[in-house]
Write a protein that holds these residues in place. Structure first.
Motif, PDB file in Angstrom:
ATOM      1  N   GLN A  71       0.826  -1.201   0.000  1.00 21.34           N
ATOM      2  CA  GLN A  71       0.000   0.000   0.000  1.00 21.34           C
ATOM      3  C   GLN A  71       0.864   1.257   0.000  1.00 21.34           C
ATOM      4  OE1 GLN A  71      -2.822   0.137   3.200  1.00 21.34           O
ATOM      5  NE2 GLN A  71      -3.735   2.058   2.542  1.00 21.34           N
ATOM      6  N   GLU A  72       1.972   1.237   0.713  1.00 22.54           N
ATOM      7  CA  GLU A  72       2.864   2.386   0.752  1.00 22.54           C
ATOM      8  C   GLU A  72       3.477   2.636  -0.618  1.00 22.54           C
ATOM      9  OE1 GLU A  72       4.670   5.671   2.420  1.00 22.54           O
ATOM     10  OE2 GLU A  72       3.134   4.348   3.273  1.00 22.54           O
ATOM     11  N   SER A  73       3.867   1.562  -1.310  1.00 23.90           N
ATOM     12  CA  SER A  73       4.438   1.704  -2.646  1.00 23.90           C
ATOM     13  C   SER A  73       3.414   2.275  -3.616  1.00 23.90           C
ATOM     14  CB  SER A  73       4.949   0.353  -3.143  1.00 23.90           C
ATOM     15  OG  SER A  73       5.430   0.447  -4.467  1.00 23.90           O
ATOM     16  N   ARG A  74       2.180   1.817  -3.548  1.00 20.91           N
ATOM     17  CA  ARG A  74       1.132   2.349  -4.427  1.00 20.91           C
ATOM     18  C   ARG A  74       0.866   3.811  -4.143  1.00 20.91           C
ATOM     19  NH1 ARG A  74      -1.438  -2.541  -2.904  1.00 20.91           N
ATOM     20  NH2 ARG A  74      -2.961  -1.367  -1.688  1.00 20.91           N
ATOM     21  N   LYS A  75       0.902   4.176  -2.881  1.00 26.88           N
ATOM     22  CA  LYS A  75       0.689   5.575  -2.507  1.00 26.88           C
ATOM     23  C   LYS A  75       1.806   6.463  -3.055  1.00 26.88           C
ATOM     24  CE  LYS A  75       0.053   8.500   1.579  1.00 26.88           C
ATOM     25  NZ  LYS A  75      -0.029   8.513   3.070  1.00 26.88           N
ATOM     26  N   ASN A  76       3.044   5.995  -2.948  1.00 27.47           N
ATOM     27  CA  ASN A  76       4.171   6.766  -3.485  1.00 27.47           C
ATOM     28  C   ASN A  76       4.098   6.867  -5.003  1.00 27.47           C
ATOM     29  OD1 ASN A  76       5.225   7.095  -0.907  1.00 27.47           O
ATOM     30  ND2 ASN A  76       6.545   5.297  -1.053  1.00 27.47           N
ATOM     31  N   ALA A  77       3.629   5.797  -5.662  1.00 31.86           N
ATOM     32  CA  ALA A  77       3.508   5.822  -7.121  1.00 31.86           C
ATOM     33  C   ALA A  77       2.482   6.855  -7.559  1.00 31.86           C
ATOM     34  CB  ALA A  77       3.128   4.439  -7.634  1.00 31.86           C
ATOM     35  N   VAL A  78       1.358   6.942  -6.853  1.00 36.27           N
ATOM     36  CA  VAL A  78       0.337   7.943  -7.187  1.00 36.27           C
ATOM     37  C   VAL A  78       0.894   9.349  -7.001  1.00 36.27           C
ATOM     38  CG1 VAL A  78      -1.893   8.895  -6.483  1.00 36.27           C
ATOM     39  CG2 VAL A  78      -1.605   6.423  -6.692  1.00 36.27           C
ATOM     40  N   HIS A  79       1.671   9.538  -5.940  1.00 41.04           N
ATOM     41  CA  HIS A  79       2.299  10.847  -5.715  1.00 41.04           C
ATOM     42  C   HIS A  79       3.241  11.209  -6.861  1.00 41.04           C
ATOM     43  CE1 HIS A  79       4.224  14.185  -3.610  1.00 41.04           C
ATOM     44  NE2 HIS A  79       5.395  13.634  -3.904  1.00 41.04           N
ATOM     45  N   GLU A  80       4.022  10.238  -7.352  1.00 38.84           N
ATOM     46  CA  GLU A  80       4.938  10.498  -8.454  1.00 38.84           C
ATOM     47  C   GLU A  80       4.178  10.755  -9.760  1.00 38.84           C
ATOM     48  OE1 GLU A  80       8.635  10.603  -8.931  1.00 38.84           O
ATOM     49  OE2 GLU A  80       7.978  11.412  -7.004  1.00 38.84           O
ATOM     50  N   ILE A  81       3.102  10.034  -9.976  1.00 38.65           N
ATOM     51  CA  ILE A  81       2.283  10.274 -11.168  1.00 38.65           C
ATOM     52  C   ILE A  81       1.757  11.704 -11.157  1.00 38.65           C
ATOM     53  CG2 ILE A  81       0.115   9.652 -12.309  1.00 38.65           C
ATOM     54  CD1 ILE A  81       0.594   6.773 -11.364  1.00 38.65           C
ATOM     55  N   LYS A  82       1.256  12.125 -10.018  1.00 43.19           N
ATOM     56  CA  LYS A  82       0.722  13.481  -9.902  1.00 43.19           C
ATOM     57  C   LYS A  82       1.827  14.522 -10.089  1.00 43.19           C
ATOM     58  CE  LYS A  82      -2.345  13.866  -6.766  1.00 43.19           C
ATOM     59  NZ  LYS A  82      -3.077  14.001  -5.477  1.00 43.19           N
ATOM     60  N   ARG A  83       2.986  14.262  -9.527  1.00 45.17           N
ATOM     61  CA  ARG A  83       4.089  15.226  -9.618  1.00 45.17           C
ATOM     62  C   ARG A  83       4.585  15.367 -11.060  1.00 45.17           C
ATOM     63  NH1 ARG A  83       9.782  15.496  -9.373  1.00 45.17           N
ATOM     64  NH2 ARG A  83       9.944  13.226  -9.521  1.00 45.17           N
ATOM     65  N   LYS A  84       4.753  14.261 -11.748  1.00 49.10           N
ATOM     66  CA  LYS A  84       5.289  14.315 -13.108  1.00 49.10           C
ATOM     67  C   LYS A  84       4.244  14.756 -14.122  1.00 49.10           C
ATOM     68  CE  LYS A  84       9.054  11.051 -12.370  1.00 49.10           C
ATOM     69  NZ  LYS A  84       9.755   9.822 -12.809  1.00 49.10           N
ATOM     70  N   ALA A  85       2.985  14.420 -13.876  1.00 49.78           N
ATOM     71  CA  ALA A  85       1.939  14.862 -14.800  1.00 49.78           C
ATOM     72  C   ALA A  85       1.706  16.364 -14.711  1.00 49.78           C
ATOM     73  CB  ALA A  85       0.641  14.117 -14.513  1.00 49.78           C
ATOM     74  N   SER A  86       1.991  16.950 -13.560  1.00 54.29           N
ATOM     75  CA  SER A  86       1.738  18.382 -13.360  1.00 54.29           C
ATOM     76  C   SER A  86       2.824  19.263 -13.953  1.00 54.29           C
ATOM     77  CB  SER A  86       1.608  18.679 -11.860  1.00 54.29           C
ATOM     78  OG  SER A  86       2.831  18.397 -11.188  1.00 54.29           O
ATOM     79  N   SER A  87       3.947  18.697 -14.394  1.00 56.55           N
ATOM     80  CA  SER A  87       5.075  19.485 -14.910  1.00 56.55           C
ATOM     81  C   SER A  87       5.311  19.144 -16.375  1.00 56.55           C
ATOM     82  CB  SER A  87       6.343  19.202 -14.094  1.00 56.55           C
ATOM     83  OG  SER A  87       7.449  19.855 -14.664  1.00 56.55           O
ATOM     84  N   ASP A  88       5.312  20.171 -17.221  1.00 60.47           N
ATOM     85  CA  ASP A  88       5.577  19.967 -18.647  1.00 60.47           C
ATOM     86  C   ASP A  88       7.022  19.586 -18.925  1.00 60.47           C
ATOM     87  OD1 ASP A  88       2.974  20.473 -19.313  1.00 60.47           O
ATOM     88  OD2 ASP A  88       3.285  22.606 -19.731  1.00 60.47           O
ATOM     89  N   ARG A  89       7.874  19.685 -17.945  1.00 57.47           N
ATOM     90  CA  ARG A  89       9.281  19.327 -18.168  1.00 57.47           C
ATOM     91  C   ARG A  89       9.469  17.814 -18.275  1.00 57.47           C
ATOM     92  NH1 ARG A  89      13.109  21.156 -14.018  1.00 57.47           N
ATOM     93  NH2 ARG A  89      11.534  20.373 -12.556  1.00 57.47           N
ATOM     94  N   PHE A  90       8.542  17.064 -17.707  1.00 55.28           N
ATOM     95  CA  PHE A  90       8.613  15.606 -17.795  1.00 55.28           C
ATOM     96  C   PHE A  90       7.865  15.131 -19.044  1.00 55.28           C
ATOM     97  CE2 PHE A  90       9.364  16.100 -13.224  1.00 55.28           C
ATOM     98  CZ  PHE A  90      10.403  15.196 -13.034  1.00 55.28           C
ATOM     99  N   PRO A  91       8.228  13.960 -19.575  1.00 55.53           N
ATOM    100  CA  PRO A  91       7.434  13.381 -20.664  1.00 55.53           C
ATOM    101  C   PRO A  91       6.028  13.043 -20.170  1.00 55.53           C
ATOM    102  CG  PRO A  91       9.562  12.270 -20.426  1.00 55.53           C
ATOM    103  CD  PRO A  91       9.390  13.124 -19.220  1.00 55.53           C
ATOM    104  N   ARG A  92       5.133  12.848 -21.112  1.00 55.32           N
ATOM    105  CA  ARG A  92       3.796  12.393 -20.721  1.00 55.32           C
ATOM    106  C   ARG A  92       3.898  11.008 -20.077  1.00 55.32           C
ATOM    107  NH1 ARG A  92       0.929  12.844 -26.084  1.00 55.32           N
ATOM    108  NH2 ARG A  92       2.851  13.829 -26.774  1.00 55.32           N
ATOM    109  N   LEU A  93       2.876  10.652 -19.333  1.00 58.44           N
ATOM    110  CA  LEU A  93       2.883   9.368 -18.632  1.00 58.44           C
ATOM    111  C   LEU A  93       2.024   8.358 -19.375  1.00 58.44           C
ATOM    112  CD1 LEU A  93       3.095  11.646 -16.108  1.00 58.44           C
ATOM    113  CD2 LEU A  93       3.240   9.510 -14.850  1.00 58.44           C
ATOM    114  N   LEU A  94       2.486   7.125 -19.411  1.00 59.80           N
ATOM    115  CA  LEU A  94       1.752   6.018 -20.024  1.00 59.80           C
ATOM    116  C   LEU A  94       1.461   4.975 -18.964  1.00 59.80           C
ATOM    117  CD1 LEU A  94       0.718   4.263 -22.435  1.00 59.80           C
ATOM    118  CD2 LEU A  94       3.071   3.386 -22.607  1.00 59.80           C
ATOM    119  N   LEU A  95       0.195   4.593 -18.855  1.00 66.09           N
ATOM    120  CA  LEU A  95      -0.202   3.546 -17.909  1.00 66.09           C
ATOM    121  C   LEU A  95      -1.099   2.539 -18.603  1.00 66.09           C
ATOM    122  CD1 LEU A  95      -0.290   6.479 -16.104  1.00 66.09           C
ATOM    123  CD2 LEU A  95      -0.541   4.775 -14.299  1.00 66.09           C
TER     124      LEU A  95
END
Length: 570
Positions: A226-250
């Motif tokens: 559960q902790e790993s999934r929570k951290n993954a969601v945080h990273e998805i939100k962080r990278k999706a919010s910044s145009d400097r990162f590539p788009r995310l594929l899931l």
């Protein structure tokens, strides 16, 4: 019945179904029982599919709540590859003809993989700050790897790939989701979009692949943490919010399917609430199913190498912009997205999940006949009972020891044998609680639903602890075999537990009731006592601690009526 006239309704006294259309396009169905002018004094109907005897409920001391309705199991196997082996004269001749071509393709594959691996290592050399986006000059080196991946697709027989629609700009749709059928899609999307992906931690150790996905600034997740999934969601939100990162594929299905259905979506892509572009991937075929199901990776690659051409279609669907409600409700956004993908594929969506694949693989390992019989649509089960896939696999281990037949059914005799129970009113009542069809045998689906329902009751944990205290007569924190003997002597008393739940005994004590019943019901023999003791002794240290006892009941919650303490009223 009189003949109807033009003014009389054709259908009378039927329940009314009200469809409410919400602003975000979601539909909610409400059932109005009063519309049919039903009798207010009528007894509530017991839901079909998971009925039990209300006069003698073996688990009535836990809760008066009825188990959820057990819907008929689906016969769909979303993980089955239709052509796991070579069949037919045409396929055999084609493989022989394509063998020289396959050797050439193998050389192209190896060379492309080697060049791409070297380029990726150069791009990653000396790069330490992986919290921030990859520098531009390193991304330019990764173009070499992207070209190599297109060569790899060519070597697998994907000489041309049909596309429909166009990928939206990254600033419009920072997240892309797709159905997942084969290992080909990640290769294609890396070439096409060069996205950041979300992948299992186990992929990092794969040769070549682990290095390449690290260059894609992968977000690792452990699906069982559960902790790993929570951290993954945080990273998805962080990278999706910044145009400097590539788009995310899931790939929200979480695993590959055969493409004939769409299984349940994980919510990681939808929790951030950003616009999402769904993508549909199809593999039209006649003789060779390219899905990665019940077929080994090497066999799948060999079949791809020995085809004249493999067809692949990629369709970019319109961007889904979440409403204000959907931004706050990831489930609704996932439902809207999955509906768009399922509609484009012209398939239905089931409640299967990665947990069903775990059950399928475990049933195969246990050499059970027809392993697909043991899939239960885990997404629905997890939603109802908050049970994990690992717990479901443990229940399957217990069920498999009951020697299910070719149809996946277990008889009363084998059920009692594994749970170390003797035939009596209570044990048959427990079996009857599971056997909702009254067929004299039970399926794994019924066994799992019943076990999960019992263990999900609010009083289950407290009852287990009270049961241990009741069995530990000398209070030393352990249960001896003599104490188990005492409990099993009272086993027949619990067969009449419903009497104690309907009224209190004011003048007849528990010991007196036991004396009365012992004259008519035989005691358990030494073999039965020893068998129960071994079942409770989880760590096999010749003594039953509280942890042993609670662990055993969590693994076998259907045993709780045997040990449930009967407390005299005060």
């Amino acid at each position: 019945m009189s003949d109807p006239d033009l003014s009389s309704p054709l259908i009378q006294h039927q329940p009314e179904v009200v469809i409410s259309i919400h602003d975000d396009g979601e539909e909610e169905e409400d059932y109005n029982p009063s519309a049919g002018q039903q009798n207010q004094n009528q007894q509530p109907r017991v839901p079909r599919g998971f009925q039990h005897d209300h006069l003698n409920p073996p688990f009535g001391f836990l809760s008066d709540a009825e188990p959820p309705v057990l819907c008929p199991p689906t016969t769909v196997d979303p993980f089955r590859n239709d052509t796991p082996g070579v069949s037919g004269l045409y396929e055999a001749i084609k493989i022989v003809i394509c063998l020289p071509i396959a050797l050439l393709r193998l050389v192209i594959f190896g060379a492309s993989l080697a060049v791409g691996y070297v380029a990726t290592k150069l791009a990653l050399a000396g790069w330490k700050d992986k919290h921030n986006p990859m520098p531009c000059w390193r991304c330019r080196i990764m173009w070499v790897t992207r070209i190599c991946t297109r060569c790899i697709l060519f070597s697998f027989g994907y000489h041309w790939i049909r596309r429909k629609g166009k990928p939206a700009r990254r600033d419009i749709a920072p997240i892309v989701v797709s159905n997942h059928v084969s290992f080909i899609e990640p290769i294609f999307f890396f070439y096409e979009l060069s996205p950041t992906i979300v992948a299992s931690e186990s992929h990092d150790s794969l040769p070549f692949v682990g290095t390449i996905i690290r260059a894609m600034q992968v977000i690792y997740v452990n699906r069982f943490s559960q902790e790993s999934r929570k951290n993954a969601v945080h990273e998805i939100k962080r990278k999706a919010s910044s145009d400097r990162f590539p788009r995310l594929l899931l790939f929200p299905e979480g695993t590959t399917t055969n493409g004939k259905v769409l299984i349940s979506f994980q919510l990681g892509a939808f929790i951030p609430g950003y616009p999402i572009q769904p993508v549909v991937v199809r593999y039209p075929h006649v003789h060779f199913d390219q899905s990665w199901g019940n077929i080994s990776l090497l066999m799948l690659m060999f079949r791809m190498f020995t085809q004249f051409h493999n067809f692949m279609e990629v369709e970019y669907l319109p961007v889904i912009y979440p409403s204000d409600t959907q931004k706050q409700n990831a489930v609704r956004l996932s439902q809207k997205t999955s509906h768009a993908i399922a509609t484009s594929l012209n398939v239905v969506q089931t409640s299967h999940s990665y947990g069903d694949l775990m059950l399928l693989n475990r049933a195969t390992e246990l050499k059970l006949e027809n392993p697909s019989n043991y899939m239960v649509e885990m997404a629905k089960v997890a939603s109802l009972f908050h049970i994990s896939s690992l717990e479901a696999v443990r229940y399957l281990d217990t069920f498999s020891s009951m020697n299910p037949d070719s149809s996946g059914r277990v008889t009363l005799h084998d059920f009692l044998r594994v749970l170390r129970l003797k035939p009596c009113t209570l044990s048959k009542g427990i079996f009857g609680f599971i056997d909702v069809e009254k067929a004299g045998s039970i399926t794994f689906r019924q066994f799992l639903f019943a076990s999960a329902h019992v263990s999900a009751q609010p009083l289950f944990q407290q009852t287990c602890e009270l049961a241990f205290s009741h069995c530990d007569t000398d209070g030393d924190g352990f249960i001896s075999i003599q104490e188990v003997d005492s409990v099993l002597d009272l086993f027949v008393i619990f067969a009449f537990e419903f009497l104690l739940m309907t009224y209190y005994f004011s003048s007849l004590s528990l010991a007196q009731l036991g004396d009365v019943l012992k004259h008519t019901m035989p005691n358990s023999n030494k073999e039965e006592i020893q068998g129960m003791y071994l079942l409770l002794d989880e760590d096999k240290d010749q003594r039953i601690s509280k942890d042993d006892f609670l662990s055993c009941l969590r693994r076998n919650p259907l045993l709780i009526p045997v040990f449930a303490p009967i407390l005299s009223p005060t």
